[in-house]
Write a protein that holds these residues in place. Structure first.
Motif, PDB file in Angstrom:
ATOM      1  N   ILE A   9       0.813  -1.243  -0.130  1.00 53.11           N
ATOM      2  CA  ILE A   9      -0.059  -0.142   0.042  1.00 53.11           C
ATOM      3  C   ILE A   9       0.792   1.471   0.211  1.00 53.11           C
ATOM      4  O   ILE A   9       2.223   1.237   0.328  1.00 53.11           O
ATOM      5  CB  ILE A   9      -0.792  -0.049   1.102  1.00 53.11           C
ATOM      6  N   ALA A  10       0.388   2.386  -0.330  1.00 55.09           N
ATOM      7  CA  ALA A  10       0.858   3.672  -0.169  1.00 55.09           C
ATOM      8  C   ALA A  10      -0.076   4.733   0.558  1.00 55.09           C
ATOM      9  O   ALA A  10      -1.236   4.569   0.595  1.00 55.09           O
ATOM     10  CB  ALA A  10       1.243   4.034  -1.566  1.00 55.09           C
ATOM     11  N   ILE A  11       0.708   5.772   0.942  1.00 48.98           N
ATOM     12  CA  ILE A  11      -0.010   6.713   1.632  1.00 48.98           C
ATOM     13  C   ILE A  11       0.169   8.039   0.814  1.00 48.98           C
ATOM     14  O   ILE A  11       1.246   8.368   0.693  1.00 48.98           O
ATOM     15  CB  ILE A  11       0.214   6.825   3.071  1.00 48.98           C
ATOM     16  N   LEU A  12      -1.029   8.835   0.505  1.00 50.13           N
ATOM     17  CA  LEU A  12      -0.696  10.200   0.019  1.00 50.13           C
ATOM     18  C   LEU A  12      -1.226  11.157   1.288  1.00 50.13           C
ATOM     19  O   LEU A  12      -2.320  11.063   1.830  1.00 50.13           O
ATOM     20  CB  LEU A  12      -1.722  10.416  -1.107  1.00 50.13           C
ATOM     21  N   GLY A  13      -0.261  12.004   1.649  1.00 47.62           N
ATOM     22  CA  GLY A  13      -0.433  12.947   2.708  1.00 47.62           C
ATOM     23  C   GLY A  13       0.716  12.768   3.722  1.00 47.62           C
ATOM     24  O   GLY A  13       1.390  11.885   4.115  1.00 47.62           O
ATOM     25  N   ILE A  18      -1.636  11.934   9.537  1.00 44.95           N
ATOM     26  CA  ILE A  18      -0.985  10.850   9.196  1.00 44.95           C
ATOM     27  C   ILE A  18       0.283  10.300  10.172  1.00 44.95           C
ATOM     28  O   ILE A  18       0.181   9.280  10.581  1.00 44.95           O
ATOM     29  CB  ILE A  18      -0.042  10.999   7.917  1.00 44.95           C
ATOM     30  N   LYS A  19       0.650  11.407  10.598  1.00 41.78           N
ATOM     31  CA  LYS A  19       1.711  11.106  11.633  1.00 41.78           C
ATOM     32  C   LYS A  19       1.280  10.737  13.153  1.00 41.78           C
ATOM     33  O   LYS A  19       1.912   9.849  13.781  1.00 41.78           O
ATOM     34  CB  LYS A  19       2.494  12.570  12.242  1.00 41.78           C
ATOM     35  N   ALA A  84      -4.972  11.087   2.523  1.00 41.38           N
ATOM     36  CA  ALA A  84      -5.353  11.945   3.621  1.00 41.38           C
ATOM     37  C   ALA A  84      -4.777  13.454   3.286  1.00 41.38           C
ATOM     38  O   ALA A  84      -3.827  13.741   3.875  1.00 41.38           O
ATOM     39  CB  ALA A  84      -4.771  11.304   4.936  1.00 41.38           C
ATOM     40  N   LEU A  85      -5.525  14.000   2.472  1.00 44.07           N
ATOM     41  CA  LEU A  85      -5.031  15.421   1.874  1.00 44.07           C
ATOM     42  C   LEU A  85      -6.005  16.304   2.424  1.00 44.07           C
ATOM     43  O   LEU A  85      -6.892  16.218   2.912  1.00 44.07           O
ATOM     44  CB  LEU A  85      -4.926  15.337   0.496  1.00 44.07           C
ATOM     45  N   ALA A  86      -5.638  17.692   2.058  1.00 43.06           N
ATOM     46  CA  ALA A  86      -6.577  18.758   2.148  1.00 43.06           C
ATOM     47  C   ALA A  86      -7.663  18.594   1.366  1.00 43.06           C
ATOM     48  O   ALA A  86      -7.570  17.827   0.397  1.00 43.06           O
ATOM     49  CB  ALA A  86      -5.875  20.075   1.817  1.00 43.06           C
ATOM     50  N   GLY A  87      -8.927  18.537   1.854  1.00 41.79           N
ATOM     51  CA  GLY A  87     -10.251  18.407   1.335  1.00 41.79           C
ATOM     52  C   GLY A  87     -10.302  18.872  -0.163  1.00 41.79           C
ATOM     53  O   GLY A  87     -11.125  17.822  -0.767  1.00 41.79           O
ATOM     54  N   LYS A 108     -12.267  11.584   5.210  1.00 43.31           N
ATOM     55  CA  LYS A 108     -13.364  12.653   5.044  1.00 43.31           C
ATOM     56  C   LYS A 108     -12.674  14.128   4.825  1.00 43.31           C
ATOM     57  O   LYS A 108     -11.650  14.059   5.543  1.00 43.31           O
ATOM     58  CB  LYS A 108     -14.322  12.567   6.060  1.00 43.31           C
ATOM     59  N   PRO A 109     -13.243  14.746   4.307  1.00 46.47           N
ATOM     60  CA  PRO A 109     -14.667  14.929   3.570  1.00 46.47           C
ATOM     61  C   PRO A 109     -14.573  14.455   2.352  1.00 46.47           C
ATOM     62  O   PRO A 109     -13.808  14.277   1.668  1.00 46.47           O
ATOM     63  CB  PRO A 109     -15.065  16.336   3.609  1.00 46.47           C
ATOM     64  N   ALA A 110     -15.543  13.683   1.916  1.00 45.91           N
ATOM     65  CA  ALA A 110     -15.776  12.925   0.633  1.00 45.91           C
ATOM     66  C   ALA A 110     -15.596  13.791  -0.473  1.00 45.91           C
ATOM     67  O   ALA A 110     -15.218  13.518  -1.335  1.00 45.91           O
ATOM     68  CB  ALA A 110     -17.201  12.247   0.652  1.00 45.91           C
TER      69      ALA A 110
END
Length: 173
Positions: A9-13, A18-19, A84-87, A108-110
């Motif tokens: 897997i990867a994470i964006l953010g 995240i931390k 998990a970035l800026a909405g 979220k938010p979606a």
């Protein structure tokens, strides 16, 4: 006999969520997957999270910018990406990942508004219908993982609850 490989897997953010939430929770279940990459818009942010994550995921790669995002999208070994970035950027990024065949867990938010959500769902459904394997697009919401679930029918114009139900998972209805 075929050798079993853990999903990658990867994470964006690279923000505080995240931390303080993702990395510690993922570390608790690190035997179930490989965290292959963490991406952020800039190198400094990405490196700060990767530094924290390497305690639990020693082989995690640091990615940033457009090139790093393209590498994640093009990496066939990465099957899922947590976003998990800026909405205001999450929907666009999620759709890019889905188009690349990745399963997406989006925080979220979606979407910023109902119109954006409806447009994104139409785009996702249209894109997914032409793919041989439809990627999953999930929006993180803790209620679906509780032993009970709340279900709302909303008046979308006024964001008020029209119907409220409670159900127990596994309970007879």
């Amino acid at each position: 006999m075929a050798k079993f490989h853990l999903p990658q897997i990867a994470i964006l953010g690279a923000g505080i969520f995240i931390k303080t939430q993702y990395i510690p929770r993922l570390a608790e279940i690190s035997h179930l997957f490989v965290l292959k990459a963490i991406w952020s818009r800039n190198e400094e942010s990405a490196r700060s999270v990767v530094e924290l994550a390497t305690k639990h995921f020693p082989s995690v790669e640091c990615k940033w910018g457009d090139d790093g995002l393209d590498e994640i999208i093009g990496d066939a070994s990465i099957i899922e990406v947590a976003v998990a970035l800026a909405g205001q950027t999450q929907v666009e990024m999620s759709l890019r990942l889905l188009k690349g065949g990745k399963h997406v867990l989006q925080e979220k938010p979606a979407a910023a508004c109902i119109a954006e959500a409806e447009k994104a769902l139409m785009h996702y459904n249209s894109m997914a219908s032409s793919m041989t394997r439809q990627p999953i697009w999930a929006v993180a919401e803790k209620y679906r993982f509780e032993p009970w679930g709340f279900w709302f029918l909303l008046d979308r114009r006024r964001w008020r609850c029209l119907k409220f139900t409670k159900r127990s998972l596994g309970a007879k209805q």
